[in-house]
Design a protein around this motif. Sequence first.
Motif, mmCIF file in Angstrom:
data_model
loop_
_atom_site.group_PDB
_atom_site.id
_atom_site.type_symbol
_atom_site.label_atom_id
_atom_site.label_comp_id
_atom_site.label_asym_id
_atom_site.label_seq_id
_atom_site.Cartn_x
_atom_site.Cartn_y
_atom_site.Cartn_z
ATOM 1 N N THR A 12 0.854 -1.182 0.000
ATOM 2 C CA THR A 12 0.000 0.000 0.000
ATOM 3 C C THR A 12 0.890 1.232 0.000
ATOM 4 O OG1 THR A 12 -0.134 -0.052 2.412
ATOM 5 C CG2 THR A 12 -1.895 -1.154 1.178
ATOM 6 N N PHE A 13 0.425 2.286 -0.633
ATOM 7 C CA PHE A 13 1.233 3.487 -0.815
ATOM 8 C C PHE A 13 0.898 4.527 0.236
ATOM 9 C CE2 PHE A 13 1.656 7.765 -2.643
ATOM 10 C CZ PHE A 13 3.017 7.774 -2.893
ATOM 11 N N ILE A 14 1.941 5.147 0.805
ATOM 12 C CA ILE A 14 1.784 6.240 1.759
ATOM 13 C C ILE A 14 2.586 7.423 1.248
ATOM 14 C CG2 ILE A 14 2.178 7.025 4.120
ATOM 15 C CD1 ILE A 14 1.952 4.165 5.040
ATOM 16 N N ARG A 15 1.923 8.558 1.100
ATOM 17 C CA ARG A 15 2.601 9.744 0.570
ATOM 18 C C ARG A 15 3.611 10.279 1.583
ATOM 19 N NH1 ARG A 15 0.100 13.901 -3.492
ATOM 20 N NH2 ARG A 15 1.886 15.245 -3.782
ATOM 21 N N GLY A 16 4.721 10.775 1.084
ATOM 22 C CA GLY A 16 5.769 11.299 1.946
ATOM 23 C C GLY A 16 6.759 10.216 2.342
ATOM 24 N N VAL A 17 8.022 10.621 2.562
ATOM 25 C CA VAL A 17 9.073 9.663 2.897
ATOM 26 C C VAL A 17 9.536 9.897 4.335
ATOM 27 C CG1 VAL A 17 11.381 8.823 2.316
ATOM 28 C CG2 VAL A 17 9.819 9.553 0.500
ATOM 29 N N GLU B 159 2.345 -2.584 -9.935
ATOM 30 C CA GLU B 159 2.685 -1.758 -8.779
ATOM 31 C C GLU B 159 1.978 -0.402 -8.837
ATOM 32 O OE1 GLU B 159 6.892 -2.393 -9.436
ATOM 33 O OE2 GLU B 159 7.107 -2.850 -7.300
ATOM 34 N N ILE B 160 1.902 0.160 -10.044
ATOM 35 C CA ILE B 160 1.198 1.437 -10.194
ATOM 36 C C ILE B 160 -0.266 1.282 -9.795
ATOM 37 C CG2 ILE B 160 0.358 3.101 -11.895
ATOM 38 C CD1 ILE B 160 3.015 2.882 -13.283
ATOM 39 N N ASN B 161 -0.855 0.161 -10.168
ATOM 40 C CA ASN B 161 -2.255 -0.078 -9.820
ATOM 41 C C ASN B 161 -2.419 -0.149 -8.309
ATOM 42 O OD1 ASN B 161 -4.982 -0.595 -10.829
ATOM 43 N ND2 ASN B 161 -4.737 -2.576 -9.825
ATOM 44 N N ALA B 162 -1.435 -0.737 -7.623
ATOM 45 C CA ALA B 162 -1.486 -0.799 -6.173
ATOM 46 C C ALA B 162 -1.414 0.602 -5.569
ATOM 47 C CB ALA B 162 -0.344 -1.663 -5.642
ATOM 48 N N ILE B 163 -0.589 1.456 -6.167
ATOM 49 C CA ILE B 163 -0.418 2.816 -5.674
ATOM 50 C C ILE B 163 -1.703 3.632 -5.858
ATOM 51 C CG2 ILE B 163 0.847 4.973 -6.024
ATOM 52 C CD1 ILE B 163 3.171 3.126 -7.058
ATOM 53 N N PHE B 164 -2.319 3.463 -7.025
ATOM 54 C CA PHE B 164 -3.485 4.283 -7.359
ATOM 55 C C PHE B 164 -4.811 3.597 -7.037
ATOM 56 C CE2 PHE B 164 -0.209 6.175 -10.032
ATOM 57 C CZ PHE B 164 -0.482 7.532 -9.924
ATOM 58 N N LYS C 297 0.939 4.242 -21.103
ATOM 59 C CA LYS C 297 -0.240 4.678 -21.858
ATOM 60 C C LYS C 297 -1.473 3.820 -21.586
ATOM 61 C CE LYS C 297 1.712 8.086 -24.111
ATOM 62 N NZ LYS C 297 1.306 9.485 -23.855
ATOM 63 N N ASP C 298 -1.271 2.570 -21.115
ATOM 64 C CA ASP C 298 -2.409 1.705 -20.858
ATOM 65 C C ASP C 298 -3.048 1.966 -19.504
ATOM 66 O OD1 ASP C 298 -2.072 0.432 -23.284
ATOM 67 O OD2 ASP C 298 -0.712 -1.087 -22.451
ATOM 68 N N TYR C 299 -2.445 2.846 -18.719
ATOM 69 C CA TYR C 299 -2.984 3.106 -17.388
ATOM 70 C C TYR C 299 -3.715 4.443 -17.376
ATOM 71 C CZ TYR C 299 -3.568 2.949 -12.396
ATOM 72 O OH TYR C 299 -4.137 2.887 -11.153
ATOM 73 N N HIS C 300 -4.948 4.424 -16.905
ATOM 74 C CA HIS C 300 -5.797 5.624 -16.858
ATOM 75 C C HIS C 300 -5.828 6.157 -15.427
ATOM 76 C CE1 HIS C 300 -7.395 4.988 -20.981
ATOM 77 N NE2 HIS C 300 -7.103 3.731 -20.686
ATOM 78 N N LEU C 301 -5.559 7.445 -15.312
ATOM 79 C CA LEU C 301 -5.411 8.083 -14.001
ATOM 80 C C LEU C 301 -6.736 8.622 -13.484
ATOM 81 C CD1 LEU C 301 -3.554 9.233 -11.732
ATOM 82 C CD2 LEU C 301 -3.441 11.329 -13.102
ATOM 83 N N SER C 302 -7.060 8.268 -12.259
ATOM 84 C CA SER C 302 -8.227 8.823 -11.572
ATOM 85 C C SER C 302 -7.743 9.713 -10.432
ATOM 86 C CB SER C 302 -9.112 7.701 -11.019
ATOM 87 O OG SER C 302 -10.172 8.233 -10.232
ATOM 88 N N LEU C 303 -8.348 10.878 -10.302
ATOM 89 C CA LEU C 303 -8.015 11.791 -9.213
ATOM 90 C C LEU C 303 -9.026 11.658 -8.074
ATOM 91 C CD1 LEU C 303 -7.072 15.061 -11.140
ATOM 92 C CD2 LEU C 303 -5.571 13.203 -10.411
ATOM 93 N N ASP C 304 -8.692 12.241 -6.943
ATOM 94 C CA ASP C 304 -9.601 12.295 -5.802
ATOM 95 C C ASP C 304 -10.445 13.562 -5.929
ATOM 96 O OD1 ASP C 304 -10.896 12.524 -3.419
ATOM 97 O OD2 ASP C 304 -9.131 12.359 -2.144
#
Length: 552
Positions: free
Chosen positions: A98-103, A120-125, A142-149
Amino acid sequence: MAEQQSNILIGILTEVRGDGMEARVVEEFATETPVLIIGDEQMLAASIGSYVVIRQANIAVLAMVFKMREQDRFEHGERRTDRFFALIPVGELKGNETFIRGVRHYPTPGAKVYAVGLAEINAIFSQYRSYEFFIGQLSAHKDYHLSLDPRALFGRHFAIVGQTGSGKSWTVTSLIQNTIKSMPKCNLLLLDLHGEYCWKDESGNIQSAFPPAAVNYVAATELEMPYWMMTYAELVDLFIDRSESGASIQMAFMREILQHLKRETAKELNLGVVSVDTPIYFSLAEMYRQFKNANEERKEFGKVTGPLFGQFDEFLVRMQSRFNDVRYDFLLKPKKRTSSDTMADLLREFVGIGAYNSNVTVIDLSAIPTDVRPAVCAQVGRLAFEFNYWNPRRREFPITLICEEAHAYIPREKYGQYEGTKRQMERIAKEGRKYGVSIGVVSQRPTELSETMLAQCSSFICLRTTNPDDQDYIRGLVPEAEGDLADILASLGRGEALVLGEAAPLPTRVQIYKPDPEPKSNDVDYFTSWRKGVDDIDVDEIVHLWRTQTHK
């Protein structure tokens, strides 16, 4: 490769800083064409805008590639070339990926850098994909479509910035089209300064970049935004030149007259206490008459002049000029909105709950004089704010105001000609969230836009920007660790954007979907027009349109 973890090593970490890292490409991919394959996806190793994951012990840091370089070295008398890539850390991957913003935990030099694939990108998003608010495709995948909050984007203000020709109108149109698809009960107000989003065709029919059933087109001249609904500050902007020596006296006297005239109207409406900003009808002609009387007052058979004699010469000339100018008739000579009880109908049409419900109300300001647009834009913003401020169901009816060419009426300069207008818009930026009113500002010059306005934005959609000053300004708006991403702005293509802020889980380079239909904002095709253009122009029509202030 594990289900969500790539094991393709592409680099070794060589430098770690608080705001960035650098890695050396492994020999396998330090070639002329460093192609790698993850699953069914083929990509270039460490290409600009792509993501990598840095793993060391229990640490897994996700980073974005933003720069590459080569460095020569000599080994046993032979010249060799090492390839390095710079990284911006954007977050951490925990044990369950799972992705957590910030390091919070940084690796050390020597850590291994792995390529990142779609899994992995799918897990992040994944959390963001559940919103189904898709705006485009990742440039590196290009095959990945971005959804925003959408909660973060619309609920906490956002900015769309980019130079002329970078695709701002394209982005605004695509964003609204996909907002309507994703959230069919959205409520948007769009200030259209150039008639790009709704326009009349040669037959006089209204064409739009949005679905006919979802859009409410309102020409500002037909909307009749009457002067009596303007605040005191907006009336000052319209009638008083703040640079004049007598401006303070004019402003004080106007306040006194407005208070008096509105008290008289309040008695007819059975209202109690009213302020100088209460939106009720008053006579503009009566205000002019009182200014004129004070300016010409004489006592004792003309021997003694009044205390304000000659103080309002410039004001009267300016007001008379505005009143006689046909371009201001929509504002100063309303035909429908001539009484206080017409305000409810104006607001219904304004927020899209009038004759029929609509998702987006496009207010066409293209026919409005340039010097009065700021005051009108401020009035639109104020009406949206006041509507929800007094709306008991504001939490169920949030509104977003999208301000095209925002730098023109929300300027950075202080104490300028449109100080009242700027102050009103900044109030919405600072207080609007509490009452369900947010702002999306669109500008080609962020350096000329109000700092207060941009400081309140939590998300930025940055299109191509080559001006160094604008790049530096954008760099200063985002967290320090993401600032170097501004270097990418000059290389973005048309309609390609760098999304920064809370609406995306991490800084993302994305190709915005092509809007369908497109706005009427395409650049003029000089090549075709100068080869196959018209042989004659109806100059008489141009003269007529100019004189009647009719814009086609």
